[in-house]
Write an enzyme that holds these catalytic residues in place. Structure first.
Site, PDB file in Angstrom:
ATOM      1  N   ASP A 138       0.802  -1.229   0.000  1.00  0.00           N
ATOM      2  CA  ASP A 138       0.000   0.000   0.000  1.00  0.00           C
ATOM      3  C   ASP A 138       0.829   1.271   0.000  1.00  0.00           C
ATOM      4  O   ASP A 138       0.405   2.294  -0.520  1.00  0.00           O
ATOM      5  CB  ASP A 138      -1.015  -0.002   1.147  1.00  0.00           C
ATOM      6  CG  ASP A 138      -0.412  -0.321   2.499  1.00  0.00           C
ATOM      7  OD1 ASP A 138       0.823  -0.461   2.601  1.00  0.00           O
ATOM      8  OD2 ASP A 138      -1.192  -0.448   3.467  1.00  0.00           O
ATOM      9  N   ASP A 171       3.828   0.816  13.194  1.00  0.00           N
ATOM     10  CA  ASP A 171       3.048  -0.430  13.251  1.00  0.00           C
ATOM     11  C   ASP A 171       3.711  -1.594  13.966  1.00  0.00           C
ATOM     12  O   ASP A 171       3.029  -2.367  14.629  1.00  0.00           O
ATOM     13  CB  ASP A 171       2.647  -0.905  11.856  1.00  0.00           C
ATOM     14  CG  ASP A 171       1.574  -0.040  11.231  1.00  0.00           C
ATOM     15  OD1 ASP A 171       0.983   0.778  11.945  1.00  0.00           O
ATOM     16  OD2 ASP A 171       1.341  -0.160  10.032  1.00  0.00           O
TER      17      ASP A 171
END
Length: 886
Positions: free
Chosen positions: A71, A482
């Protein structure tokens, strides 16, 4: 695991992607700039994964040709010989950083050398450029670009649906692209060179995740989400007649054309109330399979169904493996076994707890089995074994209670593909890695198939901070989005675990004590719990600190030069300081909340801060700060600054924006005054590394625009002159978060990227204090060489070379020679220096791979050109001896 990435990326990009040229202040007088790139070898500090893989594409006509899209981290091509992924979009530059987000990929089954990528990261104002379609005739080794009149959303809601980009399997000059934002369906009839809207397509979509989102991120129309051709309705050289298109519209999700796109109709009788994430066709049996969810993904999804459409009769059949009432997830991952088309698989992509679920049918969806089942709750019986020994951090250090397991089978599992040539091989993407298996059919025989990470070479993390200590076992500390970050003791190996105790979702800042690198501090984001952690053993082990009142996020942190005290500027409250590791924080005075903080690297009581154009200095350990009288600094907060190790009060500051001051500043009096370097137009990071041989000042590194060129630059003379050390093939999009040199290895630089992980480079510069190789090495003893062409296409190829020391004495350097038999030429070679004269090629070691122990090997690779034939070299020489050919 991808929920925090959105905020991290947005803040980073908003802070760092403003460009321009500021007015000059008092400046260094020398302005020489060397723009020719130094010879650098670039690679990743290995993490293996770390981000969301929303798409996997196998070529339908050539075995072992596969691609993956991410992404925010570009696209990759699979290398079968090494079982690794090769990055394909590292050439994307700073000004078009959004093109590192890949919303769709298409591999041409008529001409497998051709591959296409639809790129663009955000459809709202966060992305400064429109989307584009990239086309390659050499499998992604090089690209040509067609800009689109609208944006694309590789990191937007709905990015796991697809594929939105498709090549006609009968007439490959025809491509379709589904657009977001109400822009409709687009078509190219000249192999992606030009595009026009299919004006007669009746529905541009209407589904938005959150209509109330004023940022435009969650309120964008997700648009046209997939295109599928029925290859049986065409012949070679003529356009395929039947084309199916998926639309983000819960009442009108699937359309079809039976006249090669001249007219379109909504499929009658289709289910409503859901979004069709995928549409996969089994042309042999005449079934279109559809995976439905009530939301667009990739995080959400509370209900779902699977359906089968009979293309000949128009009959719809609900083939859901569980009743709708029993779903708490949507379906997305969907694939057909091309060797056995009655075999279908699907994923429950949004089943976060206790685990994702994968379903398999061998009778076209009439019956299903699951990857795991409950025996007696909460106990599970798995049809698989999960081996993460190659990337052990995928356990996240967790020890959950049943029915949850560690490591998890996955989450955000929107990409799922069975190899069209091998029923035993399957790959699927998760929010943190790409998993795969090579014995899938054991599922059907009652055995357990083995799932492993198949992700080496695919590095997709967003990097917030980097630190390279001068001593200790750690070579590098990283602060990542993350997955928190890692302590690398060997850059070529995957660390066993991310930082734990506590495990931050995102680490925002870290620091070590310059004269006592065993003391390390990090801060970050966490849903609940402390936002700061300490280590007293060089980052090997950690313990949680305590938060002052009001902390909501990590912010920035600084350790005193001797590790005796800390200054922390967390989100949610003002700047704080404390001595030692105790529980008591005190508010600093004289400095505004949200200021970035750093420490002097010599004086343990001196700390620095910056906020909104003002530089702040504390000489009492962070208790009080005083605003410097320095003027002309950037007025915004897009600034990074650092103090030079070994010299008190030596501070460098980089940053700015196009509408004001922007560049690189230097202070030698602790921030009382700053001089702007006239030879640096824009700079966004600053870092220091080992000095060059004979140099009196440490090496500077920056991500900057110098002499009108954007790149990574190095200076060995305190900024008087600069050399660009990357090249146009190695740009990695946005590199504005952090940079640091290595204090122990001259020329080595560590670069933050926003989606391509931690990139580091080593120089072949032999005059720079040990960074490159020495004189021509003459190792003794026997040797062997394995030369493997890993991929080949019209006019081009890629090869790997493995040189093995089969003698009894160690080598301290090597120089390998060979002659090409058919006039081949090397285009680009990595992991070695090289030269070619006619057919003769010589490859020599670089600084980090010259030592080869008996029985050990060293490898390098290259791309080249060929014509006629591409025979392998018959002989290889190491100095004056001939190597055995393996």
């Amino acid at each position: 695991m991808r929920r925090t990435r959105i905020l991290t990326v947005v803040l980073a990009l908003a802070a760092g992607l403003l460009v321009g040229t500021p007015p000059a202040l008092a400046a260094h007088t020398t302005t020489k700039v060397t723009l020719a790139a130094d010879t650098y070898t670039w690679r990743n500090a290995r993490i293996d994964g770390g981000g969301f893989v929303p798409g996997i594409v196998f070529n339908r006509s050539e075995k072992n040709l596969a691609y993956a899209r991410t992404d925010i981290g570009g696209a990759y091509r699979w290398s079968e010989s090494t079982q690794t992924w090769t990055p394909l979009l590292d050439s994307v530059g700073w000004d078009e950083w959004g093109h590192t987000g890949v919303v769709s990929l298409a591999s041409d089954s008529v001409d497998p050398d051709k591959v296409y990528a639809a790129v663009g990261t955000y459809t709202n104002g966060w992305d400064p450029t429109n989307g584009a379609v990239l086309r390659s005739a050499d499998r992604g080794a090089s690209w040509q670009k067609t800009d689109l009149p609208f944006k694309l959303g590789g990191n937007m809601p709905g990015r796991g649906m697809g594929e939105r980009l498709a090549v006609d399997p009968n007439k490959d000059s025809v491509l379709y692209l589904g657009a977001p934002s109400g822009k409709g369906l687009w078509r190219s009839t000249d192999s992606g060179v030009t595009w026009s809207q299919v004006t007669n397509f009746p529905n541009a979509g209407n589904y938005v995740q959150d209509p109330t989102d004023t940022s435009g991120y969650a309120s964008d129309n997700q648009g046209i989400v997939w295109v599928t051709f029925d290859e049986s309705t065409g012949t070679a050289g003529t356009a395929t007649k039947t084309v199916y298109v998926g639309v983000a519209d819960k009442d009108n999700a699937v359309y079809r054309s039976t006249d090669a796109g001249a007219t379109w109709t909504r499929l009658a009788g289709q289910p409503t109330g859901y979004l069709a994430h995928k549409g996969v066709l089994d042309a042999k049996n005449g079934y279109l399979y559809l995976a439905y969810s009530d939301k667009g993904g990739p995080y959400d999804g509370g209900k779902g169904q699977l359906w089968r459409y009979a293309t000949a009769t128009g009959t719809w059949t609900n083939i859901s493996p569980v009743a709708e009432a029993d779903t708490y997830y949507g379906f997305s991952g969907l694939t057909v076994d091309r060797q056995h088309p009655g075999t279908v698989m699907a994923t429950a992509y949004s089943s976060w707890w206790p685990d994702t679920q994968i379903f398999r049918s061998t009778d076209s969806g009439a019956t299903w089995t699951k990857a795991w089942d409950y025996t007696s709750y909460p106990n599970r019986s798995n049809r698989y074994t999960l081996d993460v020994s190659s990337a052990p951090w995928l356990t996240f250090g967790a020890n959950p209670s049943p029915p949850e397991q560690s490591p998890k089978l996955g989450w955000m599992t929107e990409a799922l593909e069975i190899d069209p040539f091998d029923s035993d091989r399957m790959m699927y993407g998760t929010g943190a890695t790409l998993y795969g298996t090579g014995n899938l059919t054991k599922w059907d025989s009652g055995g357990q198939f083995t799932v492993k990470p198949m992700v080496q070479g695919l590095e997709e993390t967003s990097v917030n901070d980097l630190a390279a200590p001068p001593s200790g076992g750690a070579q590098l500390f990283s602060a990542l989005g993350d997955i928190g970050g890692f302590r690398h003791t060997d850059l070529t190996k995957v660390p066993s675990m991310m930082y734990t105790s506590p495990t931050f979702t995102t680490t925002t800042s870290l620091d070590f004590a310059e004269s006592n690198p065993d003391t390390v501090v990090r801060v970050g984001d966490l849903d609940s719990g402390p936002h700061i952690a300490f280590s007293t053993d060089n980052g090997a082990n950690w313990f949680a600190g305590t938060d002052p009142s009001g902390v909501s996020g990590g912010g920035t942190v600084a350790a005193a030069a001797d590790g005796s005290r800390f200054v922390w500027s967390p989100a949610g409250t003002g700047v704080q300081y404390r001595t030692g590791f105790g529980a008591s924080w005190s508010a600093s005075s004289g400095i505004p909340a949200g200021a970035a903080v750093e420490s002097d690297r010599v004086d343990p009581k001196t700390f620095y801060g910056f906020k909104s154009g003002k530089f702040y200095v504390s000489s009492d350990g962070g208790a009080t700060f005083t605003a410097s009288a320095a003027t002309g600094l950037p007025s915004g907060d897009s600034v990074r600054f650092k103090a030079l190790p070994g010299t008190k009060g030596d501070v460098w500051l980089a940053g700015g924006a196009t509408d004001g001051a922007y560049g690189l500043w230097h202070s030698t009096d602790g921030g009382a005054t700053f001089a702007k370097l006239a030879n640096v137009g824009q700079a966004d990071t600053i870092g220091f590394g080992k000095a060059a041989t004979g140099a009196s000042y440490q090496t500077l590194y920056t991500s900057a625009r110098i002499g009108g060129v954007r790149g990574i630059f190095r200076s060995t003379d305190a900024g008087s002159t600069w050399t660009r050390i990357n090249d146009d093939a190695h740009q990695w999009g946005w590199t504005g978060a952090a940079i640091t040199g290595d204090p122990r290895v001259y020329g080595r630089v560590y670069i933050s990227t926003n989606g391509r992980g931690v990139v580091y480079g080593d120089t072949s510069d032999t005059g720079g204090g040990g960074g490159g190789g020495g004189t021509d090495p003459t190792p003794s003893g026997a040797c062997s060489v394995a030369y493997t062409v890993t991929s080949q296409w019209t006019g081009g190829f890629q090869a790997d070379v493995r040189l093995t020391n089969t003698g009894s004495a160690a080598w301290s350097g090597w120089s390998l020679g060979w002659s090409f038999p058919n006039g081949q030429t090397v285009g680009q070679l990595w992991n070695a220096d090289w030269a070619q004269s006619g057919a003769a090629v010589t490859a020599r070691n670089v600084s980090w791979n010259g030592a080869v122990a008996p029985g050990s090997s060293v490898s390098f690779g290259f791309t080249g050109t060929w014509s006629g034939t591409n025979a392998e070299p018959a002989a290889f020489t190491l100095g004056d001896r001939t190597c055995a050919v393996a």
